[in-house]
Design a protein around this motif. Structure first.
Motif, PDB file in Angstrom:
ATOM      1  N   SER A 260      -7.844  -8.950   0.106  1.00 49.49           N
ATOM      2  CA  SER A 260      -8.929  -8.016  -0.600  1.00 49.49           C
ATOM      3  C   SER A 260      -8.403  -6.664   0.031  1.00 49.49           C
ATOM      4  O   SER A 260      -8.674  -5.742  -0.980  1.00 49.49           O
ATOM      5  CB  SER A 260     -10.202  -8.316   0.183  1.00 49.49           C
ATOM      6  OG  SER A 260     -10.890  -9.774  -0.207  1.00 49.49           O
ATOM      7  N   ILE A 261      -7.960  -6.291   0.838  1.00 54.15           N
ATOM      8  CA  ILE A 261      -7.491  -4.997   1.213  1.00 54.15           C
ATOM      9  C   ILE A 261      -6.247  -4.504   0.529  1.00 54.15           C
ATOM     10  O   ILE A 261      -6.266  -3.092   0.150  1.00 54.15           O
ATOM     11  CB  ILE A 261      -7.227  -4.853   2.896  1.00 54.15           C
ATOM     12  CG1 ILE A 261      -8.292  -4.991   3.880  1.00 54.15           C
ATOM     13  CG2 ILE A 261      -6.391  -3.587   3.133  1.00 54.15           C
ATOM     14  CD1 ILE A 261      -7.771  -5.207   5.146  1.00 54.15           C
ATOM     15  N   SER A 262      -5.442  -5.329   0.168  1.00 56.85           N
ATOM     16  CA  SER A 262      -4.528  -5.018  -0.898  1.00 56.85           C
ATOM     17  C   SER A 262      -4.931  -4.677  -2.017  1.00 56.85           C
ATOM     18  O   SER A 262      -4.414  -3.659  -2.723  1.00 56.85           O
ATOM     19  CB  SER A 262      -3.343  -6.041  -0.879  1.00 56.85           C
ATOM     20  OG  SER A 262      -2.461  -5.820  -1.922  1.00 56.85           O
ATOM     21  N   ALA A 263      -6.098  -5.569  -2.395  1.00 59.71           N
ATOM     22  CA  ALA A 263      -6.547  -5.042  -3.794  1.00 59.71           C
ATOM     23  C   ALA A 263      -7.318  -3.811  -3.891  1.00 59.71           C
ATOM     24  O   ALA A 263      -6.942  -3.064  -4.737  1.00 59.71           O
ATOM     25  CB  ALA A 263      -7.444  -6.197  -4.419  1.00 59.71           C
ATOM     26  N   LEU A 264      -8.019  -3.519  -2.925  1.00 62.85           N
ATOM     27  CA  LEU A 264      -8.644  -2.155  -2.642  1.00 62.85           C
ATOM     28  C   LEU A 264      -7.741  -1.000  -2.602  1.00 62.85           C
ATOM     29  O   LEU A 264      -7.912   0.085  -3.079  1.00 62.85           O
ATOM     30  CB  LEU A 264      -9.542  -2.196  -1.215  1.00 62.85           C
ATOM     31  CG  LEU A 264     -10.423  -1.175  -1.196  1.00 62.85           C
ATOM     32  CD1 LEU A 264     -11.447  -1.154  -2.409  1.00 62.85           C
ATOM     33  CD2 LEU A 264     -11.119  -1.110   0.187  1.00 62.85           C
ATOM     34  N   ILE A 265      -6.559  -1.104  -1.974  1.00 59.60           N
ATOM     35  CA  ILE A 265      -5.566  -0.037  -1.668  1.00 59.60           C
ATOM     36  C   ILE A 265      -4.736   0.355  -2.981  1.00 59.60           C
ATOM     37  O   ILE A 265      -4.772   1.359  -3.590  1.00 59.60           O
ATOM     38  CB  ILE A 265      -4.463  -0.356  -0.785  1.00 59.60           C
ATOM     39  CG1 ILE A 265      -5.136  -0.612   0.528  1.00 59.60           C
ATOM     40  CG2 ILE A 265      -3.276   0.704  -0.791  1.00 59.60           C
ATOM     41  CD1 ILE A 265      -4.188  -0.899   1.812  1.00 59.60           C
ATOM     42  N   ASN A 266      -4.720  -0.921  -3.979  1.00 57.64           N
ATOM     43  CA  ASN A 266      -3.872  -0.491  -5.318  1.00 57.64           C
ATOM     44  C   ASN A 266      -4.780   0.118  -6.193  1.00 57.64           C
ATOM     45  O   ASN A 266      -4.165   0.969  -7.176  1.00 57.64           O
ATOM     46  CB  ASN A 266      -3.700  -2.151  -5.691  1.00 57.64           C
ATOM     47  CG  ASN A 266      -2.505  -2.797  -5.232  1.00 57.64           C
ATOM     48  OD1 ASN A 266      -1.492  -2.021  -4.576  1.00 57.64           O
ATOM     49  ND2 ASN A 266      -2.577  -3.780  -5.125  1.00 57.64           N
ATOM     50  N   GLY A 267      -6.242  -0.078  -5.982  1.00 62.74           N
ATOM     51  CA  GLY A 267      -7.236   0.752  -6.866  1.00 62.74           C
ATOM     52  C   GLY A 267      -7.298   2.131  -6.258  1.00 62.74           C
ATOM     53  O   GLY A 267      -7.861   2.832  -6.975  1.00 62.74           O
ATOM     54  N   CYS A 268      -7.015   2.630  -5.338  1.00 64.67           N
ATOM     55  CA  CYS A 268      -7.512   4.011  -4.478  1.00 64.67           C
ATOM     56  C   CYS A 268      -6.819   5.071  -5.271  1.00 64.67           C
ATOM     57  O   CYS A 268      -7.468   6.102  -5.908  1.00 64.67           O
ATOM     58  CB  CYS A 268      -6.931   3.952  -3.143  1.00 64.67           C
ATOM     59  SG  CYS A 268      -7.957   2.862  -2.061  1.00 64.67           S
TER      60      CYS A 268
END
Length: 298
Positions: A260-268
């Motif tokens: 989830s954190i990886s997906a959030l960072i990818n969208g930042c």
């Protein structure tokens, strides 16, 4: 709600930039050289948001089985292409800026006239190379329903990454680190070169004008601050993105929090780009061009 907010803000911002350039195209307004790269960057941002932000938001609200096997392969493939093009386009923009403000006696001087003509070809080449480089993605993605005779490597809530062999995973990690490391390192070097050029120009101006220089922040100082914000934001987000991507690939059954954190960072970066970075890129380029014109007049 975090994924929903990030996706909504990113879509609104990037569509605003997209319609802005569409309006300029329909009115036959003459664009700057950097606008071509920014258009490609906007399209790549939208691909990342559509392929990662929307599915992740749907999965966060409890929808798990809305993609079939082909859909999973396509969504993750498009996300990888969009992500890498964002990195390539930003790196290309940085190199172009360095070339355009380089002194007349530098090794970049010969490219200053030809560089604007090659921007279109270079941008298309970024897409072509990324499309070819991302062909490994579909081999290890499958839908949630296909759980027979496979080893699940990672659970992305709406799709599964399957074990595809040591050789395939090692090749993918090597390509990821080589591409990201090279582009991020090149961008840091280019931004550092611009800061150095601006610093030398400011010292020369202060020497010429002596004590009559205004106490207000100089254009060089404002451009330097913008450059530092750009490079810090971009390198931070995509360095973390690369680290999390490698961890997910190397770990067996990574935790839900890691995914989830990886997906959030990818969208930042794609979501913040229209609101923070586009204006700074434009303002930096205006200052750099003015310095170049001033240098040529003298």
């Amino acid at each position: 709600m975090t994924f929903l907010l990030q996706t909504t803000v990113g879509m609104l911002g990037n569509f605003s930039i997209f319609y802005h350039y569409l309006f300029l195209y329909l009115t036959r307004y003459k664009l700057r050289a950097t606008d071509l790269i920014l258009k490609h960057l906007t399209v790549a941002n939208l691909l990342v948001i559509f392929s990662k932000g929307i599915p992740q938001t749907m999965a966060a609200f409890g929808l798990k089985y809305f993609l079939d096997d082909l859909g999973c392969k396509l969504v993750f493939y498009v996300h990888r292409v969009g992500r890498d093009v964002v990195i390539d386009a930003t790196c290309l923009l940085t190199l172009f800026q360095v070339i355009m403000i380089s002194p007349g006696d530098s090794r970049w001087a010969g490219l200053k006239i030809r560089a604007p003509r090659y921007l279109g070809t270079s941008s298309i080449l970024c897409w072509v190379l990324t499309v070819m480089r991302s062909v490994l993605i579909p081999f290890y993605m499958t839908d949630k329903r296909n759980n027979t005779n496979i080893i699940v490597k990672a659970d992305y809530d709406y799709c599964n990454a399957v074990y595809s062999g040591i050789i395939t995973e090692s090749l993918y990690v090597s390509l990821l680190l080589l591409h990201d490391g090279f582009c991020l390192g090149l961008m840091v070097w280019a931004r550092s070169s611009m800061v150095f050029i601006l610093h030398r120009h400011r010292e020369r101006v202060q020497y010429v004008h002596g004590n009559t220089v205004s106490t207000r922040s100089s254009p060089e100082s404002r451009a330097t601050q913008s450059i530092l914000v750009l490079v810090t934001t971009f390198v931070s987000f995509y360095s973390l993105s690369s680290i999390f991507q490698v961890c997910i690939i190397l770990f067996d059954d990574p935790s839900w929090l890691l995914v989830s954190i990886s997906a959030l960072i990818n969208g930042c970066f794609p979501s913040a780009c229209p609101f923070i970075l586009m204006n700074r890129i434009s303002s930096v380029f205006k200052v750099l061009l003015s310095l170049d014109e001033e240098r040529n007049t003298h």
